[in-house]
Design an enzyme around this catalytic site. Structure first.
Site: not given
Ligand code: 5GP
Length: 113
Positions: A86, A92-94, A99
């Site tokens: 993402n 959808g990047q959070s 990653h």
């Molecule tokens: P994004 O939404 O940025 O593509 O994905 C971020 C991902 O990081 C999400 O799937 C979320 O569940 C995961 N995530 C967020 N905080 C943590 C954390 O503290 N530990 C782990 N293992 N995953 C996390």
């Protein structure tokens, strides 16, 4: 800028279920899994988004994909896995530390949601 949660995992300030680590990257289970296998592969170098990577990062980006393949294979999913990146809030990047999501163990629809 404050460290992201993934930088804190790299620095061992936050626990994670780590499945692979070397000098260049780290792989650990997602806290909120969306499939039976849901691992995140991250570079140790803090690139916020894929859009921020440069041509000099090509080797690293390729290495992340090979690591994702390895993670899937090690979990028994060598032949059926999905990689997701993402890029940006509206996609959808959070967490703003690049990653790859490695997802496997169920059927995946197309187009993705
Ligand atoms: P994004 O939404 O940025 O593509 O994905 C971020 C991902 O990081 C999400 O799937 C979320 O569940 C995961 N995530 C967020 N905080 C943590 C954390 O503290 N530990 C782990 N293992 N995953 C996390």
């Amino acid at each position: 800028m404050a460290d992201t949660v993934f930088q804190k995992i790299i620095d061992r300030e936050i626990d994670a279920d780590i499945v692979y680590e070397d000098d260049h990257c780290l792989a650990f289970h997602d806290l909120n899994p969306q499939a039976p296998l849901h691992v995140l592969v991250i570079p140790k170098q803090p690139i916020p988004r894929l859009a921020d990577a440069t041509n000099n990062d090509g080797d690293l980006l390729g290495y992340l994909m090979l690591t994702a393949r390895r993670v899937a294979a090690d979990a028994g999913y060598a032949d059926a896995f999905r990689l997701v990146v993402n890029n940006g809030e509206h996609a959808g990047q959070s967490v703003f530390h690049l990653h790859l999501h490695v997802l496997a163990g169920r059927a995946f629809g197309w187009p993705p949601g």
